[in-house]
Write an enzyme that holds these catalytic residues in place. Sequence first.
Site, PDB file in Angstrom:
ATOM      1  N   ASN A  23      50.265  27.417  44.986  1.00  0.00           N
ATOM      2  CA  ASN A  23      50.555  26.420  43.936  1.00  0.00           C
ATOM      3  C   ASN A  23      51.154  25.417  44.761  1.00  0.00           C
ATOM      4  O   ASN A  23      51.607  25.703  46.082  1.00  0.00           O
ATOM      5  CB  ASN A  23      51.235  26.614  42.894  1.00  0.00           C
ATOM      6  N   GLY A  31      48.999  36.505  41.115  1.00  0.00           N
ATOM      7  CA  GLY A  31      47.583  36.768  41.581  1.00  0.00           C
ATOM      8  C   GLY A  31      47.780  37.034  43.240  1.00  0.00           C
ATOM      9  O   GLY A  31      48.450  37.772  43.800  1.00  0.00           O
ATOM     10  N   VAL A  32      46.831  36.361  43.664  1.00  0.00           N
ATOM     11  CA  VAL A  32      46.695  36.693  45.098  1.00  0.00           C
ATOM     12  C   VAL A  32      47.894  35.997  45.912  1.00  0.00           C
ATOM     13  O   VAL A  32      48.219  36.705  47.171  1.00  0.00           O
ATOM     14  CB  VAL A  32      45.266  36.200  45.614  1.00  0.00           C
ATOM     15  N   ASP A  33      48.354  34.921  45.666  1.00  0.00           N
ATOM     16  CA  ASP A  33      49.485  34.565  46.086  1.00  0.00           C
ATOM     17  C   ASP A  33      50.743  35.675  46.080  1.00  0.00           C
ATOM     18  O   ASP A  33      51.339  35.819  47.165  1.00  0.00           O
ATOM     19  CB  ASP A  33      49.917  33.331  45.448  1.00  0.00           C
ATOM     20  N   GLY A 123      41.723  32.605  38.783  1.00  0.00           N
ATOM     21  CA  GLY A 123      42.679  33.348  38.205  1.00  0.00           C
ATOM     22  C   GLY A 123      43.439  32.675  37.041  1.00  0.00           C
ATOM     23  O   GLY A 123      42.804  31.995  36.138  1.00  0.00           O
TER      24      GLY A 123
HETATM   25  N1  AR6 Z   1      42.629  40.118  46.948  1.00  0.00           N
HETATM   26  C1  AR6 Z   1      41.629  39.166  46.465  1.00  0.00           C
HETATM   27  N2  AR6 Z   1      41.552  38.369  45.229  1.00  0.00           N
HETATM   28  C2  AR6 Z   1      42.785  38.541  44.468  1.00  0.00           C
HETATM   29  C3  AR6 Z   1      43.621  39.607  44.711  1.00  0.00           C
HETATM   30  C4  AR6 Z   1      43.699  40.247  45.947  1.00  0.00           C
HETATM   31  N3  AR6 Z   1      44.669  40.850  46.396  1.00  0.00           N
HETATM   32  N4  AR6 Z   1      44.531  39.297  43.809  1.00  0.00           N
HETATM   33  C5  AR6 Z   1      44.116  38.475  42.945  1.00  0.00           C
HETATM   34  N5  AR6 Z   1      42.825  38.038  43.108  1.00  0.00           N
HETATM   35  P1  AR6 Z   1      44.791  33.527  41.342  1.00  0.00           P
HETATM   36  P2  AR6 Z   1      44.423  30.596  41.075  1.00  0.00           P
HETATM   37  C6  AR6 Z   1      42.058  37.247  42.679  1.00  0.00           C
HETATM   38  O1  AR6 Z   1      45.284  33.701  39.883  1.00  0.00           O
HETATM   39  O2  AR6 Z   1      43.576  30.890  39.993  1.00  0.00           O
HETATM   40  C7  AR6 Z   1      49.223  32.220  41.488  1.00  0.00           C
HETATM   41  O3  AR6 Z   1      50.531  32.372  40.646  1.00  0.00           O
HETATM   42  C8  AR6 Z   1      42.197  36.945  41.192  1.00  0.00           C
HETATM   43  O4  AR6 Z   1      41.471  38.050  40.520  1.00  0.00           O
HETATM   44  O5  AR6 Z   1      45.375  34.150  42.466  1.00  0.00           O
HETATM   45  O6  AR6 Z   1      43.762  29.640  42.149  1.00  0.00           O
HETATM   46  C9  AR6 Z   1      49.858  30.778  42.471  1.00  0.00           C
HETATM   47  O7  AR6 Z   1      50.904  31.003  42.974  1.00  0.00           O
HETATM   48  C10 AR6 Z   1      41.179  35.597  41.052  1.00  0.00           C
HETATM   49  O8  AR6 Z   1      39.872  35.879  41.009  1.00  0.00           O
HETATM   50  O9  AR6 Z   1      44.726  32.138  41.964  1.00  0.00           O
HETATM   51  C11 AR6 Z   1      49.124  29.640  41.473  1.00  0.00           C
HETATM   52  O10 AR6 Z   1      50.231  29.540  40.515  1.00  0.00           O
HETATM   53  C12 AR6 Z   1      41.370  34.991  42.448  1.00  0.00           C
HETATM   54  O11 AR6 Z   1      42.138  35.705  43.358  1.00  0.00           O
HETATM   55  C13 AR6 Z   1      48.312  30.256  40.795  1.00  0.00           C
HETATM   56  O12 AR6 Z   1      48.353  31.731  40.672  1.00  0.00           O
HETATM   57  C14 AR6 Z   1      42.204  33.828  42.284  1.00  0.00           C
HETATM   58  O13 AR6 Z   1      43.323  33.930  41.227  1.00  0.00           O
HETATM   59  C15 AR6 Z   1      46.848  29.920  41.522  1.00  0.00           C
HETATM   60  O14 AR6 Z   1      45.878  30.114  40.488  1.00  0.00           O
END
Ligand code: AR6
Length: 173
Positions: A23, A31-33, A123
């Site tokens: 973000n 999430g992935v972050d 996500g």
């Molecule tokens: N490996 C691969 N993919 C993953 C993993 C992992 N370990 N963990 C989650 N995903 P998101 P966004 C997937 O929410 O939508 C954060 O809080 C997940 O299932 O991580 O861009 C940031 O700080 C989904 O398909 O990212 C921001 O505030 C994908 O990664 C916000 O979320 C992206 O989901 C960003 O939201």
Amino acid sequence: MTVDAILGDLTVEPADALVNAANSSLLGGGGVDGALHAAAGPELLAECRRVRASQYPEGLPVGQSVATGAGRLPARWVIHTVGPNRTAGQTDESLLSACYTSALDVACGLGATTVAFPAVGAGVYGWDATTAARVAVDAVLAHPRTGIQRVRFVLFSPRLLQAFSDALDAARA
Ligand code: AR6
């Protein structure tokens, strides 16, 4: 030069550069972050704080990307990008496309030969799998990717893997 998609966990994907769906604060999240920061250890957050303070005091704008080291991750760099938050009304697909383009621009500048992406925006930020996959695949395939040998989408669910596989098939048909 290959572009592929697998089911997996980005935190254990060996690549020169792992792309983080961050973000604007660059200070971590869920999430992935959150997973990347947890696996990387505190040096990643410390470096993000330095980048934020020195280069992006107002935060990293949506669609842009910036690199840091990777701490304990199996990579040399993490490239942080910020997807548009669709849930919050940021519905412009070109900004999601720009995440992939800018991340690959940064990767090329670093000399990375392998780059792994999550499904940016799919996500917390609310992009549906089909759109997230189409935009991602089109942006990556359109990029010159100078010096990059492999771009890999590492997807966290079978549904996302199917969407990315379908988008790759459609783009190559
Ligand atoms: N490996 C691969 N993919 C993953 C993993 C992992 N370990 N963990 C989650 N995903 P998101 P966004 C997937 O929410 O939508 C954060 O809080 C997940 O299932 O991580 O861009 C940031 O700080 C989904 O398909 O990212 C921001 O505030 C994908 O990664 C916000 O979320 C992206 O989901 C960003 O939201």
